[in-house]
Each structure stands twice: as structure tokens, then as C-alpha cells.
Design an enzyme around this catalytic site. Structure first.
Site, PDB file in Angstrom:
ATOM      1  N   CYS A 165      -2.540  -0.298   6.009  1.00 38.14           N
ATOM      2  CA  CYS A 165      -4.080  -0.018   5.762  1.00 38.14           C
ATOM      3  C   CYS A 165      -4.527   1.373   6.214  1.00 38.14           C
ATOM      4  O   CYS A 165      -3.911   2.307   5.639  1.00 38.14           O
ATOM      5  CB  CYS A 165      -4.963  -1.119   6.231  1.00 38.14           C
ATOM      6  N   HIS A 181      -1.984  -6.695   5.397  1.00 41.47           N
ATOM      7  CA  HIS A 181      -2.009  -6.675   6.768  1.00 41.47           C
ATOM      8  C   HIS A 181      -1.008  -7.739   7.469  1.00 41.47           C
ATOM      9  O   HIS A 181      -1.543  -8.750   7.575  1.00 41.47           O
ATOM     10  CB  HIS A 181      -3.600  -6.796   7.383  1.00 41.47           C
ATOM     11  N   GLU A 196       0.195  -7.974  10.293  1.00 42.58           N
ATOM     12  CA  GLU A 196      -0.243  -8.442  11.638  1.00 42.58           C
ATOM     13  C   GLU A 196      -1.147  -9.678  11.659  1.00 42.58           C
ATOM     14  O   GLU A 196      -1.406 -10.476  12.280  1.00 42.58           O
ATOM     15  CB  GLU A 196      -0.803  -7.389  12.458  1.00 42.58           C
TER      16      GLU A 196
END
Lengths: 735, 238
Positions: free
Chosen positions: B90, B207, B209
Site C-alpha cells: 500500500c 494488505h 498482513e
């Protein structure tokens, strides 16, 4: 509104009696600077002068309450040494004038309240009420507020996990923009009045953003008077937010607390430095010496009253022992924040303000912070009373029920709010177990299995018809929303949004609502840990409906046992818990299909309500149910349809009983929930229900592509989903 | 080198938001997470670097435009040039573009609105530090959350990117269909992530994560972290 010919105190929003009280306190006339300080501190927004005596009737104590009303935020002990800090506030008036910045700075303010208690903010929820989206100005407000919430919240790393969005004509001139923040701290590290050890000689350190002309007198000009046609001229009173600075402020503040560098901490919000300094001094039982020349300014030429009342955002005031000042500077430097020692605590109770070496104000600190006026304003019920109009429950309905289902499902109050929620970062911090599309959000607590179930609710349509019942229903629904996830309702915060308290009928609505909250909180064992009062939400002769917004905290001991709100798979049995009565008064059906807000709101039996919550908690612990959905707006019909849409599984049910079909579908009787259960667990559920005294009815099964309510409705779930999700974008002209 | 656990560094810039989430994901996937500070020129002997999501320096100039001048970026650039695995997520992707490590740039989403939702990505190449072991054509589910995620490039850049197969992921349907309906931000050719020619530097808007723990979201990020840890380990051994 005051005119320029009025004496200064009236221009600043102080009454003649309040001026007399100030003169009696000082033993002399206040100078202009002092008058400005009193005007912000004694404003409705800061002093709660109209609501204080009534708020005192609310139940605020309980075994788990660590901090009750009166501090920056309430705190509840959730076990294992963990405190949950939470509070709700409004930023409605600024948002009505400048929706993006109004909403954004509302988020910033409540986050700092949580941080100043020593807690890390872990969740935000934004309950919002607007006028109908068919009007262009309402669409502008709606889009601006949503963008502002996202624009700020998404930049500070705190997930926005929920908050209801509703629409009513009464909010066209006065949108309600509330925001709740939830934080987590170690109990031992909470920064409370009790844990503050400030003493004379301690330094007052202002850190964060510099001080500018934005938000001068925001609390008195904007938040404590009605908005008239000239409201756009108030734009300079709306603060401008800088979320990047806020993020640094959060990290630096939590690091300062963890390092043990502070004796006290206070955010700068309404009434700016005046409020932070006078409250810090008053809480410590001391006075203070304040040097305005030391305040970092954004622009030259600010005069003392501007510095004292500026509501520039992203600032904090720390009370620091002189031996710790270097530590504080080092931590703030690391985060790129400026620090300034602007004064210190002094013995005695006097707040002395200097500028250019001269004393510009000298007043008792407690007279600003604690001794504001308290009013017992006249209370009188309005001419219209409860149950006005023909009760829609008894109006025959012979139109097509499928069409009615679509009308209610696509009504803005019921329709999917995905358009708004997708603009919020709900995943940052990595703890969001359930987000805005659930009855209650569930956020797990790092390092534990605990889950916080969070919901915000208002029932202003019921409140319009009966403010006592409306408020009680709001508490009950909020508790039910956390209970359907399997969580135990723990405590509430509340934001009381009302019209002009100088009108006796508004005061009646306020006192009735507080009575409703009191009754429900006592019965449901959910004490009030704090909140906010937002008055003067009216323009011309149109006030908002009585709108107490409840922010509920529920606790799941093991977040993995959370009950989802949608049907997870086919082949499950569907049950309705609770009983359906003929109650369409104030219902979504009545408003969306019949076009009326009339009748008597549903009855509320708080004993039954609590029994349902206990049953749901027990069912979650035993992993007995596969899904649970609150029956609220649109009754059992909407609960079934939302369960189906969310899970992507159809159902086939039959509604037994002698109620007319439309009543059975759309009645909004309280204390009900739609559950799905694995056939192997049906016996256990029925036994649990009997133990808890909750009526239970087996409606049918999940499965197939269609939503089938025998003899009444038979529609593909995909079609329902498209209608439900498309309604808000369609109103915004996007499809 | 001692031990068999690769060290993965996550840079915290002022305004980084998902740095803690990246650190946690690394640990959950079996790596050793190392926090790196923007103001230090020290990579603390890590075997891979993640530039996390957020709004570094408030994104007030252009996303990532200031972060790329942070002191820590000097050793990160050198590490990347030596072939070390670098993943920008990002805002980190934006930093890598600003730093010239990846082509193109990000502008505001076509809708002009921030968007947070779970999306499906089609894997376009296994030749990158985060898709080692994946099969081109397979799809994974990962959340996006950004206001300025529309990747754009000049026609020449785009032609090079496509010719050299530098696209790592495209926004797609669950079944792998790439079309406008699946494009959440208007990115050209549905590009969700790209790599450099060597494949050791990758930037992506989604994302991963936030997609390793099934209790809080989808799990499409797991194979990406597994790949990154594997590549980091390869660097350790090599």
C-alpha cells in the site's frame, strides 16, 4: 442570536444572571479575557448546565466500573488486569456547517479523550442520523461526513468497526454526528483523577500542534446555540483536523505514560487551553500560573482570549514533575512533536494568566471548571402526547406483501450501508473479528482471548412517540445487539441529542429519555460510565426527535465462541426466540410502507429482555447456536432476510399464529432474535430456552437459493441482496 | 548465520499504520520480526524488508514522496540493489514507486473514495519474492484499504511492464476472471501489484498482513509470507 449592540457577555452567550454570578465570584467586574474564559467554560457544551441535575439520576456504579462519569472517559474492568475505556461524543453542529472537517475533528477529539486516560484506542463507531437522501443538501452532508470520518480515522490507525446510520426528516437541518471510541489499557496504568499525583511546582507541558485561530469559541458559538440561516458565517468556528499529527500524538502520549513520565494528562478539546488548564488545576486542588507567551502559535498576532479559547486540534497538556521534563522532551522529539512549558501548578486555587509580562486574567480555577451554573429548567409535555395519530397496527393492509418486503428492505434505515462502511478502514490493528455488517462489532483484545462486542443504537422514531420508551428501547436493543454475538452487556456510554433546552417540551423529552435510560440500565445491569449531551439541535421551529444514542460495551470471554449474525450453511433449523405481538406503532413498516410515524411503540418488558440476553450468552458458551440476529427495524421479516443475505443461504419458514400476515412479518416487538441451529443442537437450545423462560418457536430450515415464508413471500436471495445493497447507491444517483 | 529463522524488518515511518500488523504477521508465519525506525540508517541485519501501509508523513505532498528520503531508505535501496527481498504494501508500494525501484505511480481511486473490502487477486507470476511456490492463474483473497491505489503508468512503461511480465497480481473474480467489474480502484489493466525485473522487489496495494489469521479475515496472505520467508532464508543461506 445576539446582535452587536448587546453587551459583550451576551454576545459571548452568557446571560445577565451568569454575569452576576461571575462578578460575585471575583468580587469585581471580569475583564474581557476573563469573560471569554467563563463564556466557553460555562457554555452548555462544557458545563452541562441544563442536563446536570437530571444526569445525576443515572445509575453509574457497578462491580466492574473503574471510572464513572466526570472524567475524560469511563472505564470498565474486563478481568485479567485489563481496563476498557470508552466514551461517545457528538460533533453535530460543526458537521452541519462543514461536514468533512466537522466529522473528522469529532473523531480526533474522542480519540484524544481515550488517550488521555492512558488507553490505546482500538475501535471507533459512528452513529449518524441525516435527513432523507432524496434532498441534495442531505446527500452533500452524508457524503461529506462519511468521507471525513474515513479521512481522519483511516489515517490514525484506529479501525472504524461500526455505528448505525439512520434517516429522518427532522435531521435535515440538524444532522446528528456522534462518535464513540473504545480503548484498552492495563488497569494499573489508567490515568485517572485518583492516579494523578500532580503537585505544586509541577510543570504544565503543551505538546503537539501549534495554536491558531481555528475553532475560536466553538463550544459557545456552535455547540450551544441553534443554527440559523447565517450558520455558514460560523465556519471559522469549525476546527481543521490533521490526522497525521494525531497519530504522532497517540504514539507519543502512550509512550510518555508507559515511561512513567507524567503526573497527569488532559486533551485539548472544547474550550482549548482554558478548559485543559483549569480542569487540571481544579482536579489537583490547586491553582496554576499560565504564560501565554510560551504557547507556540501558528500565526502571529493572536490576542490572549484567542489563545485561551482556540480549539486548534491535536494538542495535549501534560502535568510533569520538573525532574521528568527532559524525558518528556526526548520522547516528543522522537515523534517530531513540539513541546512547550506553558506554566505550572501553584498552591492556592487561583489561575493566573500572563501575556507580555502582564497579568491578563486572574480567576479561581475551580470557578471555571466546577462551579458553572446549574439550571433546573421548566419541564412540560408537548401538546402532542404519546400514541398520537391512528395506530398503524390496526390499519388493515391488503396490498402485495412481496412488494412491502422490498419496500422495507430497501428503506434507507434498513438498506445496506456498505457504501459508507467501505470508506472506513475496519481491519487495521488486526483484531476486528466482526465489523460494521454485524449486529455488534467484535474486537479482540491483544494478548488475550477476550472479545469486546460494541454497538451504538438509537430509536428516535419510538422516541418521537414516547421518549421514555424510545430511550429504554435504545438501551435494550443495544444490549441485545451485543448479546446476539454471545457477549454479556457490561456498561454503556450515551450521547443525548436534543433540541433547545430552553423550551419546556424539549426538557420534557430529555428528562423522559433519561428516565428511560435509567430504568433500562438498572434492569439490564449496565451502568452508565459517561457520555455527552448535545443540545440546541434545532433550526427555526424544527427540532430533532429525542435521540439518545446508546454506546454499549459487551464482553466475550472467548472471542472464538462469537455467534455470527448470518446463516452460515444450509440444513440448519431456524428458531424465533421471544414473542411477537401486534405492535406496528413507530415501526419501519409504518414509516416506509404506510408513510406514517404514529401509534404506540412496542411494549418493553425488561425482565424478558434480560432473560433473552442470558440465554444467548449461555448458548454461545455452549456453542449451541450457528447464528443469531436481532429483530429490530422491519421485525422478523428483515431479521430473516438479513441472515440469508449475509450468509448467502436461503430458507423456508412458516410464521404460525393468528396475527395478520403483515403484522407477523413486520411487528417490532422487543426482546426477540432469529437463530439458526444445527439439528443436533436443537434439543439443547429448546432446553436452554425453557431454563431461561424464553418463548421459542421453530420456524423452518436454512437452505436453497430462495427466501420462502410460507404463503407470504418467495423471492431469490440474490434478488434481495441486489435490492438491499443497491438502495443507498441508487439514492445517491450512482446506479 | 545461526538458527533457521529469517529476520524480516518492518520500517516505521511517522504515520505508518500497519507496521504492527506486518510485524505480527511475520511472527505468525514463523519469521523473526524486526522493527526498523525511519530515522536510522541501520537495517539490523535483516534478511528481508517490508515497507508497511499507512500515511507516511501524512501523505501531504504525494503518497510516499517524503518517506523515500528518510535515512532508512538509503540502506533499503542498497539492500534491494543487492537482490534482497523488499516488499512494499500500500503506502510502501507508493514509496517504492517514488524511489524509482518500481515503475508507475498511484493516483486517487476512480471513485474518488477510500475503499476497504476483501478482494480476489489472480497470481500472474511465480517469479517474485512473494509468489514463490504459487501457480499463475490461481486466486487468493486479501483485503484492500486505500484512497489512492489506482496504479497508472505511461504507455511505454505499461508496455514494458506487460512484456517483461512484471505484473504480480491483478484484481479478479474468485474464479480468476479479470474485468472492469472486479477493478476496485481503476488501476490500468487491473494491476494490484508489480515486481522489478529481478523479482526481489514487489509492491502491492492489497494488505497480505491482514490475511494470515483466519479469526479476523481471509487467509490469502499466508502463501505470500511463506514465500517471503523462504526467499529471505535463501538469502541467508546464499
Amino acid at each position: 442570536m445576539s446582535s452587536e449592540q448587546d453587551p459583550l457577555h451576551r454576545q459571548l452567550g452568557l446571560t445577565d444572571d451568569e454575569l452576576a454570578q461571575i462578578e460575585a465570584t471575583l468580587g469585581r467586574e471580569p475583564n474581557r479575557t476573563e469573560l471569554a474564559m467563563y463564556s466557553v467554560m460555562w457554555s452548555e457544551h462544557c458545563s452541562y448546565k441544563s442536563s446536570k441535575i437530571h444526569l445525576r439520576t443515572l445509575p453509574t456504579e457497578g462491580p466492574s466500573v473503574l471510572v464513572g462519569p466526570g472524567q475524560d472517559a469511563g472505564a470498565v474492568d474486563v478481568g485479567d488486569g485489563i481496563a476498557v475505556v470508552f466514551k461517545i461524543e457528538s460533533h453535530s453542529h460543526p458537521s452541519a456547517i462543514e461536514p468533512y472537517q466537522g466529522a473528522a475533528t469529532g473523531v480526533g477529539g474522542i480519540v484524544r479523550d481515550i488517550v488521555s486516560m492512558g488507553a490505546r484506542p482500538v475501535a471507533l463507531l459512528d452513529p449518524l442520523l441525516f435527513g432523507p437522501l432524496t434532498e441534495e443538501r442531505n446527500r452533500w452532508l452524508f457524503a461529506g461526513v462519511i468521507a471525513g470520518i474515513g479521512g481522519y480515522g483511516n489515517c490514525i490507525g484506529v479501525p472504524t468497526v461500526g455505528g448505525e446510520i439512520r434517516f429522518a426528516d427532522a435531521h435535515t437541518a440538524d444532522p446528528t454526528v456522534d462518535v464513540m471510541c473504545v480503548g484498552v489499557a492495563r488497569v494499573a496504568e489508567l490515568v485517572t483523577t485518583q492516579s494523578r499525583t500532580a503537585q505544586a511546582g509541577s510543570l504544565m507541558v503543551l505538546y503537539g500542534a501549534s495554536t491558531g485561530r481555528d475553532g475560536i469559541g466553538g463550544v459557545s458559538v456552535l455547540a450551544s446555540a441553534t443554527l440559523d440561516d447565517g450558520a455558514e458565517g460560523s465556519r471559522p468556528s469549525v476546527q481543521i483536523g490533521d490526522p497525521f499529527a494525531e497519530k504522532l500524538l497517540i504514539e507519543a502520549s502512550l509512550e510518555l505514560i508507559a515511561a512513567g513520565s507524567l503526573e497527569g494528562l488532559q486533551d485539548l478539546g472544547g474550550a482549548g487551553i482554558t478548559c485543559a488548564v483549569s480542569e487540571s488545576a481544579a482536579r489537583a486542588g490547586m491553582g496554576a500560573s499560565l504564560d501565554l507567551d510560551a504557547v507556540p502559535l501558528r500565526e502571529p498576532g493572536l490576542v490572549p482570549f484567542e489563545i485561551l479559547t482556540s480549539e486548534s486540534q491535536e494538542r495535549m497538556l501534560a502535568i510533569v514533575h520538573p525532574s521528568k521534563i527532559d524525558d518528556v522532551r526526548a520522547i516528543c522529539d522522537r515523534w517530531g512533536l513540539t513541546t512547550a512549558v506553558i506554566g505550572g501548578l501553584t498552591p492556592g486555587g487561583t489561575l493566573t494568566v500572563r501575556s507580555g509580562g502582564a497579568v491578563v486574567a486572574e480567576v479561581p480555577a475551580s470557578s471555571l471548571a466546577e462551579d458553572g451554573p446549574v439550571y433546573e429548567r421548566p419541564v412540560a409535555p408537548p401538546a402532542r402526547t404519546m400514541g398520537n395519530g391512528e395506530d398503524p397496527t390496526f390499519v388493515p393492509f391488503e396490498k402485495d406483501l412481496t412488494e412491502a418486503v422490498f419496500t422495507v428492505l430497501t428503506a434507507p434505515n434498513v438498506a445496506s450501508k456498505r457504501w459508507a462502511f467501505e470508506q472506513y478502514d475496519r481491519v487495521v490493528q488486526g483484531n476486528t473479528v466482526a465489523g460494521p455488517d454485524s449486529d455488534a462489532a467484535v474486537v479482540r483484545v491483544t494478548g488475550t482471548l477476550k472479545g469486546l462486542a460494541l454497538s451504538t443504537d438509537s430509536k428516535s422514531r419510538f422516541g418521537r412517540l414516547d421518549p421514555f420508551l424510545g430511550a429504554a428501547h435504545a438501551v435494550a436493543e443495544s444490549a441485545r445487539n451485543v448479546a446476539v454475538t454471545g457477549a454479556i452487556p457490561m456498561a454503556i456510554t450515551n450521547c443525548l441529542n436534543f433540541g433547545n433546552p430552553e423550551r419546556p417540551e424539549v426538557m420534557w423529552e430529555l428528562t423522559e429519555s433519561i428516565r428511560g435510560i435509567r430504568e433500562a440500565c438498572l434492569a439490564l445491569d449496565t451502568p452508565v460510565t459517561g457520555g455527552n449531551v448535545s443540545l440546541y439541535n434545532e433550526s427555526g421551529d424544527s427540532a430533532i426527535w429525542p435521540t439518545p444514542v446508546i454506546g454499549m460495551l459487551g464482553l466475550l470471554e472467548d472471542y472464538r465462541l462469537r455467534i455470527p449474525s448470518s446463516f452460515p450453511r444450509p440444513g440448519l433449523a431456524i428458531y424465533l426466540m421471544g414473542e411477537t405481538f401486534a405492535e406496528l406503532g413507530g415501526s419501519e413498516f409504518a414509516e416506509a410502507v404506510l408513510g406514517v410515524v404514529a401509534g404506540k411503540p412496542p411494549a418493553l418488558d425488561l425482565t424478558r429482555e434480560r432473560a433473552l440476553h442470558r440465554l444467548l450468552v449461555a448458548a454461545a458458551r455452549g456453542a449451541v447456536v450457528a447464528s443469531a440476529h436481532d429483530c429490530g427495524d422491519g421485525g422478523v421479516a428483515i431479521a430473516l432476510l438479513e441472515s440469508a443475505i449475509g450468509g448467502g443461504h436461503g430458507f423456508a419458514v412458516a410464521l404460525a399464529g393468528d396475527l395478520p400476515s403483515h403484522v407477523a412479518l413486520f411487528s417490532e416487538s422487543a426482546s426477540r432474535a432469529v437463530l439458526s441451529v444445527d439439528p443436533a443442537d436443537e434439543e439443547a437450545l429448546v432446553r436452554l430456552a425453557a431454563e431461561h423462560g424464553v418463548p421459542v418457536a421453530r420456524l423452518g430450515e436454512t437452505g436453497g437459493p430462495r427466501a420462502l415464508i410460507e404463503g407470504l413471500v418467495d423471492v431469490p436471495v440474490d434478488e434481495l441482496r441486489d435490492a438491499w445493497e443497491g438502495a443507498i447507491p441508487r439514492l445517491l444517483g450512482e446506479t | 548465520m545461526t538458527g533457521a529463522v529469517p529476520r524480516v524488518g518492518v520500517v516505521t515511518f511517522p504515520g505508518s499504520l500497519d507496521d504492527g500488523d506486518a510485524l505480527r504477521a511475520i511472527e505468525q508465519m514463523g519469521g523473526h520480526a524486526v522493527s526498523l525506525w525511519h530515522g536510522e540508517r541501520d537495517l539490523r541485519a535483516v534478511d528481508a524488508v517490508i515497507l508497511p501501509g499507512g500515511f507516511s508523513y501524512g501523505d501531504y505532498l504525494r503518497c510516499g514522496a517524503i518517506a523515500r528520503f528518510a535515512p532508512v531508505m538509503e540502506p533499503v535501496m542498497a539492500f534491494a540493489e543487492r537482490g534482497g527481498p523488499v516488499l512494499g504494501i500500500c503506502n510502501g508500494f507508493q514509496v517504492l514507486c517514488e524511489a524509482g525501484l518500481l515503475p508507475g505511480a498511484m493516483i486517487r481511486n476512480r471513485s474518488l473514495r477510500f475503499v476497504c473490502r476483501d478482494v480476489w487477486l489472480r497470481v500472474e507470476t511465480a517469479q517474485s519474492c512473494i509468489t514463490d511456490g504459487l501457480t499463475p492463474g490461481e486466486t487468493i483473497e486479501i483485503p484492500i484499504k486505500h484512497g489512492e491505489g489506482q496504479w497508472i503508468a505511461t504507455p511505454e512503461q505499461l508496455a514494458d511492464v506487460e512484456r517483461d511480465m512484471l505484473v504480480v497480481f491483478r484484481y479478479a473474480s474468485r474464479t480468476g476472471i479479470v474485468d472492469e467489474a472486479q477493478n476496485p480502484n481503476g488501476a490500468v489493466n487491473n494491476v494490484a501489484g508489480i515486481r522489478n525485473a529481478a523479482g526481489n522487489v514487489v509492491g502491492l496495494m492489497p494488505h497480505p498482513e491482514h490475511a494470515v489469521d483466519p479469526d479476523v479475515g481471509p487467509t490469502g496472505g499466508q502463501p505470500l509470507f511463506a514465500s517471503l520467508l523462504h526467499m529471505a532464508m535463501a538469502g541467508v543461506i546464499g
